[in-house]
Design a protein around this motif. Structure first.
Motif, PDB file in Angstrom:
ATOM      1  N   GLY A 165      10.054  -8.023  -3.103  1.00 34.04           N
ATOM      2  CA  GLY A 165       9.476  -8.347  -3.262  1.00 34.04           C
ATOM      3  C   GLY A 165       7.804  -8.709  -2.631  1.00 34.04           C
ATOM      4  N   VAL A 166       6.829  -8.773  -3.092  1.00 34.28           N
ATOM      5  CA  VAL A 166       5.737  -9.390  -2.116  1.00 34.28           C
ATOM      6  C   VAL A 166       4.673 -10.010  -2.957  1.00 34.28           C
ATOM      7  CG1 VAL A 166       6.113  -7.073  -0.141  1.00 34.28           C
ATOM      8  CG2 VAL A 166       4.632  -7.225  -2.330  1.00 34.28           C
ATOM      9  N   ASP A 167       4.380 -10.609  -2.370  1.00 34.37           N
ATOM     10  CA  ASP A 167       3.453 -11.286  -3.437  1.00 34.37           C
ATOM     11  C   ASP A 167       1.675 -11.093  -3.358  1.00 34.37           C
ATOM     12  OD1 ASP A 167       1.673 -13.230  -4.510  1.00 34.37           O
ATOM     13  OD2 ASP A 167       2.550 -15.103  -2.755  1.00 34.37           O
ATOM     14  N   THR A 168       1.626 -10.482  -4.605  1.00 33.61           N
ATOM     15  CA  THR A 168       0.132  -9.865  -5.276  1.00 33.61           C
ATOM     16  C   THR A 168      -0.421 -10.391  -4.975  1.00 33.61           C
ATOM     17  OG1 THR A 168       1.521  -9.530  -7.244  1.00 33.61           O
ATOM     18  CG2 THR A 168       1.843  -7.593  -6.069  1.00 33.61           C
ATOM     19  N   ALA A 169      -0.105 -11.441  -4.717  1.00 37.14           N
ATOM     20  CA  ALA A 169      -1.445 -12.114  -4.843  1.00 37.14           C
ATOM     21  C   ALA A 169      -2.262 -12.014  -4.040  1.00 37.14           C
ATOM     22  CB  ALA A 169      -1.265 -14.096  -5.898  1.00 37.14           C
ATOM     23  N   ILE A 170      -1.516 -12.195  -2.536  1.00 35.83           N
ATOM     24  CA  ILE A 170      -1.585 -12.171  -1.249  1.00 35.83           C
ATOM     25  C   ILE A 170      -1.959 -10.821  -1.002  1.00 35.83           C
ATOM     26  CG2 ILE A 170      -0.959 -12.922   0.721  1.00 35.83           C
ATOM     27  CD1 ILE A 170       0.305 -15.330   0.104  1.00 35.83           C
ATOM     28  N   PHE A 171      -1.903 -10.097  -1.524  1.00 34.94           N
ATOM     29  CA  PHE A 171      -1.529  -8.738  -0.762  1.00 34.94           C
ATOM     30  C   PHE A 171      -2.263  -7.926  -1.964  1.00 34.94           C
ATOM     31  CE2 PHE A 171       1.619 -10.405   2.042  1.00 34.94           C
ATOM     32  CZ  PHE A 171       1.681  -9.541   3.005  1.00 34.94           C
ATOM     33  N   THR A 172      -3.288  -7.899  -1.532  1.00 33.18           N
ATOM     34  CA  THR A 172      -4.166  -7.715  -3.423  1.00 33.18           C
ATOM     35  C   THR A 172      -5.339  -6.396  -2.479  1.00 33.18           C
ATOM     36  OG1 THR A 172      -5.610  -9.595  -2.600  1.00 33.18           O
ATOM     37  CG2 THR A 172      -4.458  -9.746  -4.493  1.00 33.18           C
ATOM     38  N   PRO A 173      -6.025  -5.777  -3.287  1.00 34.98           N
ATOM     39  CA  PRO A 173      -6.659  -4.261  -2.172  1.00 34.98           C
ATOM     40  C   PRO A 173      -7.946  -4.921  -2.038  1.00 34.98           C
ATOM     41  CG  PRO A 173      -5.567  -4.278  -4.520  1.00 34.98           C
ATOM     42  CD  PRO A 173      -5.274  -5.203  -4.220  1.00 34.98           C
ATOM     43  N   ALA A 174      -9.559  -4.731  -0.969  1.00 40.15           N
ATOM     44  CA  ALA A 174     -10.456  -4.399  -0.602  1.00 40.15           C
ATOM     45  C   ALA A 174     -10.927  -4.825  -2.116  1.00 40.15           C
ATOM     46  CB  ALA A 174     -10.485  -3.829   0.490  1.00 40.15           C
ATOM     47  N   SER A 175     -11.698  -5.728  -1.695  1.00 48.72           N
ATOM     48  CA  SER A 175     -12.533  -5.761  -3.055  1.00 48.72           C
ATOM     49  C   SER A 175     -14.106  -4.486  -3.457  1.00 48.72           C
ATOM     50  CB  SER A 175     -13.881  -7.287  -2.674  1.00 48.72           C
ATOM     51  OG  SER A 175     -14.870  -6.754  -1.453  1.00 48.72           O
ATOM     52  N   ALA A 176     -14.339  -3.872  -1.634  1.00 51.25           N
ATOM     53  CA  ALA A 176     -14.692  -2.298  -2.024  1.00 51.25           C
ATOM     54  C   ALA A 176     -13.992  -1.170  -1.316  1.00 51.25           C
ATOM     55  CB  ALA A 176     -16.074  -2.788  -1.703  1.00 51.25           C
ATOM     56  N   PRO A 177     -14.775   0.122  -0.964  1.00 50.75           N
ATOM     57  CA  PRO A 177     -13.657   0.880  -0.551  1.00 50.75           C
ATOM     58  C   PRO A 177     -13.918   0.933   0.594  1.00 50.75           C
ATOM     59  CG  PRO A 177     -14.415   1.714  -2.564  1.00 50.75           C
ATOM     60  CD  PRO A 177     -14.938   0.198  -2.807  1.00 50.75           C
ATOM     61  N   VAL A 178     -13.479   0.930   0.952  1.00 42.78           N
ATOM     62  CA  VAL A 178     -12.885   0.371   3.107  1.00 42.78           C
ATOM     63  C   VAL A 178     -13.819   2.153   4.449  1.00 42.78           C
ATOM     64  CG1 VAL A 178     -12.340   0.460   5.355  1.00 42.78           C
ATOM     65  CG2 VAL A 178     -11.501  -0.988   3.007  1.00 42.78           C
ATOM     66  N   GLU A 179     -14.972   1.766   3.965  1.00 43.22           N
ATOM     67  CA  GLU A 179     -14.902   3.144   4.445  1.00 43.22           C
ATOM     68  C   GLU A 179     -15.301   3.353   6.101  1.00 43.22           C
ATOM     69  OE1 GLU A 179     -19.852   3.235   4.261  1.00 43.22           O
ATOM     70  OE2 GLU A 179     -19.417   2.736   1.866  1.00 43.22           O
ATOM     71  N   ARG A 180     -14.750   2.586   6.583  1.00 44.12           N
ATOM     72  CA  ARG A 180     -14.341   3.129   8.301  1.00 44.12           C
ATOM     73  C   ARG A 180     -12.994   3.665   9.154  1.00 44.12           C
ATOM     74  NH1 ARG A 180     -14.008  -2.463  11.163  1.00 44.12           N
ATOM     75  NH2 ARG A 180     -13.275  -1.557  12.459  1.00 44.12           N
ATOM     76  N   PRO A 181     -13.132   4.106   9.492  1.00 41.52           N
ATOM     77  CA  PRO A 181     -11.412   5.347   9.884  1.00 41.52           C
ATOM     78  C   PRO A 181     -10.904   4.140  10.119  1.00 41.52           C
ATOM     79  CG  PRO A 181     -12.866   6.132  11.097  1.00 41.52           C
ATOM     80  CD  PRO A 181     -13.939   4.953  10.239  1.00 41.52           C
ATOM     81  N   VAL A 182     -10.709   3.209   9.920  1.00 42.45           N
ATOM     82  CA  VAL A 182      -9.044   2.136  10.866  1.00 42.45           C
ATOM     83  C   VAL A 182      -7.868   2.288  10.293  1.00 42.45           C
ATOM     84  CG1 VAL A 182      -8.572   0.105  10.700  1.00 42.45           C
ATOM     85  CG2 VAL A 182     -11.060   0.270  11.010  1.00 42.45           C
ATOM     86  N   VAL A 183      -6.643   2.861  11.266  1.00 44.58           N
ATOM     87  CA  VAL A 183      -5.535   2.795  10.797  1.00 44.58           C
ATOM     88  C   VAL A 183      -4.978   1.393  11.395  1.00 44.58           C
ATOM     89  CG1 VAL A 183      -3.139   4.443  11.171  1.00 44.58           C
ATOM     90  CG2 VAL A 183      -5.601   5.130  11.718  1.00 44.58           C
ATOM     91  N   ALA A 184      -3.735   1.034  10.078  1.00 47.76           N
ATOM     92  CA  ALA A 184      -3.010  -0.150  10.165  1.00 47.76           C
ATOM     93  C   ALA A 184      -1.421   0.125  10.902  1.00 47.76           C
ATOM     94  CB  ALA A 184      -3.344  -1.487   9.185  1.00 47.76           C
ATOM     95  N   PHE A 185      -0.928  -0.585  11.987  1.00 42.99           N
ATOM     96  CA  PHE A 185       0.511  -0.380  12.103  1.00 42.99           C
ATOM     97  C   PHE A 185       0.740  -2.061  12.059  1.00 42.99           C
ATOM     98  CE2 PHE A 185       3.845  -0.726  14.697  1.00 42.99           C
ATOM     99  CZ  PHE A 185       4.579  -0.290  14.523  1.00 42.99           C
ATOM    100  N   VAL A 186       1.862  -2.099  11.602  1.00 49.89           N
ATOM    101  CA  VAL A 186       2.619  -3.369  11.302  1.00 49.89           C
ATOM    102  C   VAL A 186       3.601  -3.668  11.355  1.00 49.89           C
ATOM    103  CG1 VAL A 186       2.474  -5.564   9.813  1.00 49.89           C
ATOM    104  CG2 VAL A 186       0.160  -4.500   9.651  1.00 49.89           C
ATOM    105  N   SER A 187       4.236  -4.015  12.269  1.00 48.72           N
ATOM    106  CA  SER A 187       5.662  -3.880  12.878  1.00 48.72           C
ATOM    107  C   SER A 187       5.684  -4.543  14.548  1.00 48.72           C
ATOM    108  CB  SER A 187       5.543  -2.172  12.912  1.00 48.72           C
ATOM    109  OG  SER A 187       7.686  -1.566  12.087  1.00 48.72           O
ATOM    110  N   PRO A 188       7.162  -4.733  14.020  1.00 48.71           N
ATOM    111  CA  PRO A 188       7.978  -4.699  15.420  1.00 48.71           C
ATOM    112  C   PRO A 188       6.767  -3.759  16.581  1.00 48.71           C
ATOM    113  CG  PRO A 188       9.270  -5.821  14.220  1.00 48.71           C
ATOM    114  CD  PRO A 188       8.744  -4.472  12.828  1.00 48.71           C
ATOM    115  N   LEU A 189       7.246  -4.241  17.610  1.00 53.69           N
ATOM    116  CA  LEU A 189       6.677  -3.337  18.751  1.00 53.69           C
ATOM    117  C   LEU A 189       7.661  -2.669  19.554  1.00 53.69           C
ATOM    118  CD1 LEU A 189       3.359  -5.213  19.743  1.00 53.69           C
ATOM    119  CD2 LEU A 189       3.847  -3.836  17.688  1.00 53.69           C
TER     120      LEU A 189
END
Length: 369
Positions: A165-189
């Motif tokens: 599981g993951v902590d769904t109190a920490i990992f929550t959606p943004a309060s408003a839709p994200v408009e900027r076209p940002v791609v996220a990569f979170v992982s070992p390089l």
């Protein structure tokens, strides 16, 4: 009655993972042998390791923890560790049989999804594996781990599957839709996580979406490659380094899409991918390549690409563009992803289910009844 559990850490074990889960099971007091101070409400025994060489990481470490010999088996209900082939697991198997008093039950947590894992053939790792034959609980983090155990002739009666599981109190959606076209990569390089392919794909993405950005969080051997891209103002790449859980959550809330591109190695295939679940908890669609059992970490509707070879980068780019240019579809999938994570991967719920697996085995063995 509180369950007394001794956790024997690997020397390179990652924080907020298996040990943290054990500390959240409820009615459980964990004593942890670990090199670094772990996260969680537990007792930490600072530990050192005998490590002739540093050839493999995580479960493949050729390492034994010195402080295990100072612990009295009679003081614990359970001894637990990560992965069947880890040498600390073999240590724990021998240690619990020591002395003439009460002997703790043994639990082994496993993510392993390769039934024919090559290091199982190497004598010290094979010995550790065989020492687990009489463990009372084999706790699988993915369905594929159970399949791998059965193919290696382990008794299904002691196998239980509880997804992480993951902590769904920490990992929550943004309060408003994200408009900027940002791609996220979170992982070992690292090459096995595919950051090189993502950098290539983003160059194609920016031909169609010039304002698209890639934010990379992580560290590893390919960091110079990412840093070189980030130093080029025309790349749209930002490298933020390693982040804690809150930092990752903030990054994800500022992104529109999450991506990785894992590829197998001689002894590894993607087992699950907690970063996928964290991204989905934050309401992001996911674009990734099929590898190992990472399909178990994705809700329906996300992109799990089967394309291999020269066309893979183009396929990644095409799907990223499709999400970046369709905010309504992103919002719909994001809501589905959040609901799926809340139902199947809430941290507290999954840790309680892990505790239920321990309780079931205790009842079968007449312990703490």
């Amino acid at each position: 009655m509180t369950r007394e559990l001794l956790w024997v850490s690997l020397p390179d074990q990652r924080p907020r993972r298996e040990l943290y889960y054990m500390s959240l099971m409820g009615d459980t007091h964990v004593t942890a042998l670990a090199r670094d101070e772990p996260v969680g409400d537990l007792t930490w025994v600072p530990s050192t390791y005998r490590r002739p060489i540093k050839r493999f990481i995580e479960a493949g470490a050729l390492a034994w923890v010195n402080e295990l010999r100072d612990q009295d088996p009679a003081e614990f209900d359970w001894v637990a560790s990560l992965e069947l082939c880890s040498l600390v697991t073999g240590q724990a198997s021998r240690w619990r049989r020591r002395g003439t008093g009460r002997k703790p039950l043994q639990a082994v947590v496993t993510w392993e999804n390769l039934a024919r894992q090559p290091i199982y053939k190497v004598p010290p790792y094979r010995q550790a594996l065989e020492s687990c034959r009489d463990a009372e609980l084999l706790l699988c983090m993915v369905d594929a781990a159970r399949d791998h155990l059965l193919e290696n002739r382990f008794d299904d009666a002691v196998i239980r599957v509880v997804k992480p599981g993951v902590d769904t109190a920490i990992f929550t959606p943004a309060s408003a839709p994200v408009e900027r076209p940002v791609v996220a990569f979170v992982s070992p390089l690292a090459e096995n996580k595919g950051i090189d392919r993502i950098l290539e794909a983003m160059a194609l993405v920016r031909r169609q979406v010039p304002e698209a950005e890639l934010v990379v969080a992580g560290r590893g051997p390919l960091e110079p490659l990412v840093r070189a891209a980030a130093d080029d103002p025309a790349s749209g790449v930002t490298l933020v380094g390693g982040l804690d859980a809150a930092g990752v959550a903030d990054l994800l809330r500022g992104a529109a899409v999450f991506t990785t591109a894992p590829r197998p190695t001689w002894k590894w295939e993607e087992q699950f991918g907690l970063a996928y679940v964290e991204a989905q908890a934050c309401g992001l669609p996911v674009v990734t390549t099929r590898c190992g059992s990472n399909h178990e970490a994705l809700a329906p509707g996300n992109d799990l690409l089967d394309v291999e070879g020269a066309d893979q980068v183009e396929a990644l780019a095409a799907q990223l563009v499709a999400w970046l240019t369709d905010p309504a579809r992103r919002a719909e999938q994001g809501a589905l992803n959040r609901a799926w994570v809340t139902e199947h991967h809430d941290l507290r719920t999954q840790c309680r289910r892990m505790g239920d697996a321990f309780s079931e085995m205790e009842r079968l063995h007449g312990v703490r009844s």
